[in-house]
Design an enzyme around this catalytic site. Structure first.
Site, PDB file in Angstrom:
ATOM      1  CD  GLU A 204      38.859  20.359  12.998  1.00 59.04           C
ATOM      2  OE1 GLU A 204      38.947  21.723  13.041  1.00 59.04           O
ATOM      3  OE2 GLU A 204      39.382  19.736  13.840  1.00 59.04           O
TER       4      GLU A 204
ATOM      5  CG  ASP B 271      40.711  18.905  17.371  1.00 60.44           C
ATOM      6  OD1 ASP B 271      40.737  19.615  17.109  1.00 60.44           O
ATOM      7  OD2 ASP B 271      41.984  18.318  17.625  1.00 60.44           O
TER       8      ASP B 271
END
Length: 547
Positions: A271, A203
C-alpha cells in the site's frame, strides 16, 4: 486471464475481508476467523483467486488491529492459531490463496518491544523505536505531523524523549534502520509463511523508514475547498519528503523479496500513500522488490474520464515492468458506489457499479475487490454516538472517519441476527439499506448486482492468456467516454466505457473495424458502421487477432 501458476497474482482478483465485519461465528458481535471459514464457499462462488484478510493479530484494537501487540498470535476476539490453520486449509481446498496484512512500520504501544524500549535509554531494545531528544526549549525536533491529526512526536516521561508516531500516539514507529529490527520483522513474516500463507499485503509500506537527519518537511501549497477553506487535516499542509518514502526502503524491500522467493508462488502487495505514487509504485515493484503495489489514486472522489485518463497515463509513463493492483474501495475510504456517483440517482449508481468493475478487470494489473462491493453496498450513515474510529472522532464533523465502510456484511434480510452477521449486538450497527441488499436477497436474482459481478469475473477468466500482461494505451476521446487498448504480441483489445449521463458514440479505430465483439452480456454497446454506440453506463469490448 491469470498468469502461470508461479505468477498466479498477475491479473488476479483479490477479495478483501475485513474480519471484524465479515461473519461472527461465536455470537459476540465481532466477526472472526471461524466466520471467514464458514463463508469460504460464498467467496469461492464469486470467482476470485485469493482473499486478503485485514489484521487479526493480538492487539488492544485502538486502530482495530493495525496496532499490533504480538505479530505471531491471533487476537482472542478473532479466535486462535488453530482456527487460522483450519481456515488456511479450507481456503486451499477451494483453490483460494490467502494473503494477510503485515504492518512493518509501527506496532502498538502495548507491544512488549515498546514496553521494554521506553523503560530507559540503555535496555536491549532501547533503539528499536525512533527516539529523539527535544530541542533546547523542549519542543519536538521538527515539524512532522501525524496522518490522523496532531504532531508526529509524542513525549515519554520515562526517557525524557520524543518517540515518532506517524499515525495514532498508540502506534509508535519502529526504527527499521536498526538491523536487529529488520531481522525480527523478517522472522515474523517467515512465521506466517511457514503456516501456509500465500502472501502479504504490506500496510503503509512507504512509511517503514524515516530520514535520520530529521529535516523539516516543506510547506505545501494549500488546495482550498468550495468554501474557500484549507484542508481539514493539517497532514495535507506539508510535502512529506522526510517522514516517509526514503531510499533505504528500496534495499529493505529487496530483503523482503529474498525471503518470499524461498516460498515459490507467494506474493507481496504494498500500500503506497504519497504525492508521487506512480513513481514509488514503479520503484517498489521492480528490481526484485514487491510483486505489486496499489495507491490511493483510484480511492479519491474523482472518477471522470479525464481523471482516469490522466491517472493511467501517469502510471504507464513510469511503471514499465512494475505491476499495479487496482482498488476503488477498501476499509479506509467511503464505498465506491457512494463516492463515485455524486450527482447520479440511485438507479444510475447501480447501473454504473458493474462498469467500474469491468474497468478494473480490463486494466493492466491485478484487482482488489472489497467485501460488499459485489452487493452494491453504499456508504453507511453512522451517528456520532456510534462512531468507534479514532480518525473520525478526532476530525469530526468535517471528516466522519472510516466506520461507514466497515459496517457488518449483510447475509440475510432479517433484523434479529443483524442481517445474518451476529446473534449479538454488532460492534458497528448494520445498515438497514444494506440489509435490503443482503446476499440471500441477491443470490438467486439473475440481474442482481451480486450475479452481475460474478458474470464479469467469469468473463475476465475467459479472456485470452496473452492479454494478462499486455501493454496499455489510453485513447483521448475528449468526452466522458473512457477508452483504452491492451496490446499483446497476438491480440489487441479495445475497451470503451461511457461514464457520462447520456448516450455517446466513438469512431472505431481502423485496426478494430473487423474486430470481434466480446462485450460482457450485461452491457449492450455495439458497432454500427464505423461508430461504436454506447448508452449511459454502457460498455463495449472489441478483440482482434493480429495477423
Amino acid at each position: 486471464m491469470s498468469g502461470n501458476s508461479y505468477e498466479w497474482w498477475r491479473n488476479s482478483v483479490i477479495y478483501q475481508i475485513y474480519p471484524r465485519s465479515f461473519c461472527d461465528a461465536n455470537g459476540d458481535g465481532i466477526g472472526d476467523i471461524p466466520g471467514i471459514t464458514q463463508k469460504l464457499d460464498y467467496v469461492k462462488s464469486l470467482g476470485v483467486d485469493a482473499i486478503w484478510i485485514s489484521p487479526f493479530f493480538k492487539s488492544p484494537m485502538v486502530d482495530f488491529g493495525y496496532d499490533v501487540a504480538d505479530y505471531r498470535d491471533v487476537d482472542p476476539i478473532f479466535g486462535n492459531l488453530e482456527d487460522f490453520d483450519r481456515m488456511i486449509e479450507a481456503a486451499h481446498e477451494r483453490g483460494l490463496k490467502v494473503i494477510i496484512d503485515q504492518i512493518l512500520s509501527h506496532t502498538s504501544d502495548q507491544h512488549p518491544w515498546f514496553q521494554e524500549s521506553r523503560a530507559n535509554r540503555d535496555n536491549p531494545k532501547a533503539d528499536w523505536y525512533v527516539w529523539v531528544d527535544p530541542k533546547e526549549d523542549g519542543t519536538p525536533p521538527n515539524n512532522w505531523v501525524s496522518v490522523f491529526g496532531g504532531g508526529s512526536w509524542r513525549w515519554c516521561t520515562r526517557r525524557r524523549q520524543y518517540y515518532l508516531a506517524n499515525f495514532l500516539k498508540e502506534q509508535p514507529d519502529l526504527n527499521v534502520h536498526n538491523p536487529e529490527v529488520q531481522e525480527q520483522l523478517l522472522a515474523d513474516m517467515k512465521f506466517w509463511l511457514d503456516r501456509g500463507v500465500d502472501g502479504f499485503r504490506l500496510d503503509a509500506v512507504n512509511f517503514i523508514f524515516h530520514q535520520q537527519a530529521l529535516g523539516n518537511n516543506p510547506a505545501r501549497p494549500l488546495k482550498l475547498d468550495e468554501k474557500g477553506l484549507p484542508p481539514v487535516n493539517h497532514y495535507d499542509y506539508q510535502w512529506h519528503q522526510n517522514d516517509k518514502s526514503q531510499p533505504e526502503n528500496l534495499v529493505f524491500l529487496q530483503r523482503v523479496r529474498q525471503l518470499m522467493d524461498q516460498y515459490p508462488g507467494t506474493v507481496t502487495v504494498g500500500e503506497v500513500g504519497d504525492d508521487n505514487t506512480h513513481k514509488i509504485m514503479a520503484e517498489y515493484t521492480t528490481e526484485k522488490r514487491l510483486h505489486m503495489a496499489y495507491s490511493f489514486d483510484l480511492l479519491t472522489e474523482d472518477c471522470s474520464a479525464g481523471f482516469l485518463r490522466e491517472t493511467l497515463e501517469k502510471n504507464r509513463d513510469v511503471i514499465e515492468k512494475g505491476w499495479p493492483c487496482w482498488s476503488i474501495s477498501n476499509h479506509d475510504v467511503p464505498r465506491s458506489i457512494t463516492r463515485w456517483n455524486k450527482g447520479f440517482s440511485d438507479d444510475q449508481a447501480d447501473a454504473r457499479a458493474p462498469l467500474f468493475l469491468l474497468m478494473q478487470l480490463a486494466l493492466r494489473g491485478s484487482v482488489c475487490l472489497y467485501q460488499g462491493e459485489e452487493l452494491g453496498l453504499p456508504e453507511a450513515e453512522i451517528a456520532y454516538e456510534d462512531l468507534v474510529d479514532p480518525y473520525g472522532i478526532n476530525l469530526w464533523p468535517e471528516f466522519k472517519g472510516r466506520d461507514g465502510c466497515r459496517t457488518p456484511m449483510p447475509w440475510t434480510n432479517t433484523s434479529d441476527d443483524n442481517a445474518g452477521f451476529s446473534t449479538a449486538k454488532s460492534w458497528l450497527p448494520v445498515s438497514g439499506e444494506h440489509q435490503q441488499r443482503a446476499v440471500e436477497v441477491q443470490q438467486d436474482a439473475q440481474r442482481s448486482m451480486l450475479n452481475r459481478f460474478r458474470a464479469l469475473i467469469e468473463w475476465h477468466r475467459k479472456l485470452p492468456q496473452s492479454l494478462a500482461t499486455a501493454e496499455q494505451e489510453v485513447i483521448h476521446t475528449g468526452s466522458e467516454l473512457f477508452a483504452f487498448v491492451r496490446r499483446s504480441e497476438t491480440e489487441e483489445m479495445l475497451v470503451v466505457l461511457n461514464l457520462g449521463k447520456t448516450s455517446d458514440s466513438l469512431q472505431v479505430p481502423d485496426e478494430f473495424s473487423a474486430a470481434r465483439n466480446i462485450t460482457p452480456a450485461l452491457f449492450s454497446g455495439h458497432v454500427v458502421g464505423n461508430n461504436l454506440n454506447l448508452a449511459a453506463a454502457d460498455a463495449c469490448v472489441l478483440l482482434r487477432e493480429k495477423s
